[in-house]
Design an enzyme around this catalytic site. Structure first.
Site, PDB file in Angstrom:
ATOM      1  N   ASN A  84      42.923  44.455  26.499  1.00  0.00           N
ATOM      2  CA  ASN A  84      42.478  43.117  26.889  1.00  0.00           C
ATOM      3  C   ASN A  84      41.124  42.876  26.239  1.00  0.00           C
ATOM      4  OD1 ASN A  84      41.764  40.712  28.091  1.00  0.00           O
ATOM      5  ND2 ASN A  84      41.393  41.593  30.119  1.00  0.00           N
ATOM      6  N   TRP A  85      41.142  42.093  25.156  1.00  0.00           N
ATOM      7  CA  TRP A  85      39.911  41.856  24.409  1.00  0.00           C
ATOM      8  C   TRP A  85      38.937  40.953  25.159  1.00  0.00           C
ATOM      9  CZ3 TRP A  85      41.420  40.808  18.563  1.00  0.00           C
ATOM     10  CH2 TRP A  85      42.033  41.952  18.052  1.00  0.00           C
ATOM     11  N   LYS A  86      39.406  40.282  26.192  1.00  0.00           N
ATOM     12  CA  LYS A  86      38.594  39.308  26.925  1.00  0.00           C
ATOM     13  C   LYS A  86      38.023  38.279  25.929  1.00  0.00           C
ATOM     14  CE  LYS A  86      37.893  42.512  30.670  1.00  0.00           C
ATOM     15  NZ  LYS A  86      37.020  43.000  31.746  1.00  0.00           N
TER      16      LYS A  86
ATOM     17  N   HIS B  13      44.229  38.069  36.394  1.00  0.00           N
ATOM     18  CA  HIS B  13      43.130  39.009  36.195  1.00  0.00           C
ATOM     19  C   HIS B  13      42.007  38.683  37.184  1.00  0.00           C
ATOM     20  CE1 HIS B  13      39.779  41.130  34.288  1.00  0.00           C
ATOM     21  NE2 HIS B  13      40.694  41.871  33.667  1.00  0.00           N
TER      22      HIS B  13
ATOM     23  N   GLU C 145      38.957  38.411  36.902  1.00  0.00           N
ATOM     24  CA  GLU C 145      37.981  37.439  36.414  1.00  0.00           C
ATOM     25  C   GLU C 145      38.512  36.019  36.544  1.00  0.00           C
ATOM     26  OE1 GLU C 145      36.257  40.792  33.359  1.00  0.00           O
ATOM     27  OE2 GLU C 145      37.497  39.161  32.577  1.00  0.00           O
TER      28      GLU C 145
ATOM     29  N   GLU D 242      43.927  46.868  39.134  1.00  0.00           N
ATOM     30  CA  GLU D 242      42.575  46.874  38.605  1.00  0.00           C
ATOM     31  C   GLU D 242      41.579  46.744  39.745  1.00  0.00           C
ATOM     32  OE1 GLU D 242      41.850  43.446  36.141  1.00  0.00           O
ATOM     33  OE2 GLU D 242      42.329  42.153  37.819  1.00  0.00           O
TER      34      GLU D 242
ATOM     35  N   GLY E 222      34.385  46.990  34.003  1.00  0.00           N
ATOM     36  CA  GLY E 222      33.168  46.703  33.263  1.00  0.00           C
ATOM     37  C   GLY E 222      31.917  47.302  33.875  1.00  0.00           C
TER      38      GLY E 222
ATOM     39  N   SER F 159      38.575  50.428  33.971  1.00  0.00           N
ATOM     40  CA  SER F 159      37.720  51.194  33.056  1.00  0.00           C
ATOM     41  C   SER F 159      38.365  52.487  32.573  1.00  0.00           C
ATOM     42  CB  SER F 159      36.359  51.499  33.713  1.00  0.00           C
ATOM     43  OG  SER F 159      35.652  50.306  33.948  1.00  0.00           O
TER      44      SER F 159
ATOM     45  N   GLY G 133      40.071  47.491  28.765  1.00  0.00           N
ATOM     46  CA  GLY G 133      39.079  46.476  28.444  1.00  0.00           C
ATOM     47  C   GLY G 133      38.235  46.872  27.256  1.00  0.00           C
ATOM     48  N   GLY G 134      36.985  47.282  27.518  1.00  0.00           N
ATOM     49  CA  GLY G 134      36.038  47.565  26.443  1.00  0.00           C
ATOM     50  C   GLY G 134      36.518  48.567  25.414  1.00  0.00           C
TER      51      GLY G 134
END
Length: 268
Positions: free
Chosen positions: A8-10, A113, A115, A184, A190, A229, A250-251
């Site tokens: 997930n590049w966000k 998600h 967010e 999640e 994050g 994460s 994610g990251g």
């Protein structure tokens, strides 16, 4: 069933950075044998769907795979979107429909998600409707559920995730066997924190039981990803748990070396 590793590049990326990242991923996959033992996807910002369609398919184009001018070869990486409209079309400025995503070869769409729930006020009912829209378009929804730190500390984790998933089950009936679920924990997204493998497994087992009770087909078909994460260092231990069928990354999905290590761990 095969594990699924979905990046997930966000809201990250650029035309230049995307090309470099995807080139490194495809080169790494080719070096490791060319066909990952797990399914791999990248869920990218909507403006980059067209670019990614070309990038992930470019190494697989050949004359013999081209039928009536349309390439049918399957890439080592599937394309995913980060959201989908609950509406099929109409006066919904800024929304992107399932049909539009399908035009770009999108295979997966993230829905619900944390967010989106926190920053855009999406309710579990909205998530259920987006799940239905994705399924109607032939897109596999990655349905996200998870609790906040306050909810975990109050002992509400199980109740929260079951309530979020119940809304999706209620609105989608037997089609529930066609979804992917991602657990999640909001407190681990994050933040650098992550649930222990045992904590993650406990929640995954609860979700598995809920899905199995809703659909006999879900037992064989529904993959439950961990989305808190996961990184190159903890992936192997998390993915070794019996009810963790992959990761929503994610990251670490923005770093080719790290993402490739997670893909490798999923194939072990």
């Amino acid at each position: 069933m095969k594990k699924l590793i979905a990046g997930n590049w966000k809201m990250n990326g650029s035309l230049v950075a995307n090309e470099l990242l995807v080139s490194e991923l495809l080169a790494g996959i080719k070096l490791a044998g060319g066909a990952p033992a797990c399914d791999v996807a990248v869920c990218v910002p909507t403006p980059y769907l067209a670019q990614l369609t070309g990038l992930i398919n470019r190494p697989f184009l050949s004359q013999k795979d081209d039928i009536a001018g349309k390439n049918t070869a399957r890439s080592a990486i599937e394309l995913g979107a980060q959201d989908i409209s609950a509406q099929a079309s109409g006066a919904y400025t800024g929304e992107v429909s399932g049909g539009m995503l399908k035009d770009f070869g999108v295979r997966y769409a993230i829905v619900g998600h944390s967010e989106r729930r926190a920053y855009h006020g999406e309710s579990s009912q909205t998530v259920a409707l987006k799940t239905k829209a994705a399924l109607a378009a032939g897109i596999t929804p990655i349905v996200c559920v998870g609790e906040t730190l306050a909810e975990r500390e109050a002992g509400q984790t199980e109740a929260v995730v079951k309530r979020q998933l119940a809304a999706v089950i209620h609105d989608n009936g037997h089609c529930i066997s066609e979804i992917v679920v991602a657990y999640e924990p909001v407190w681990a997204i994050g933040t650098g924190k992550t649930a222990t493998p045992e904590q993650a497994q406990q929640v995954h087992a609860v979700l598995r039981a809920q899905l199995n009770a809703a659909s006999s087909a879900a037992k064989q078909r529904v993959r439950i990803l961990y989305g808190g994460s996961m990184n190159a260092q903890n992936a192997k231990e998390l993915l070794a748990q019996p009810d963790i069928d992959g990761g929503l990354i994610g990251g670490a999905s923005l770093k080719a070396a790290d993402f490739l290590k997670i893909i490798a761990a999923a194939g072990e």
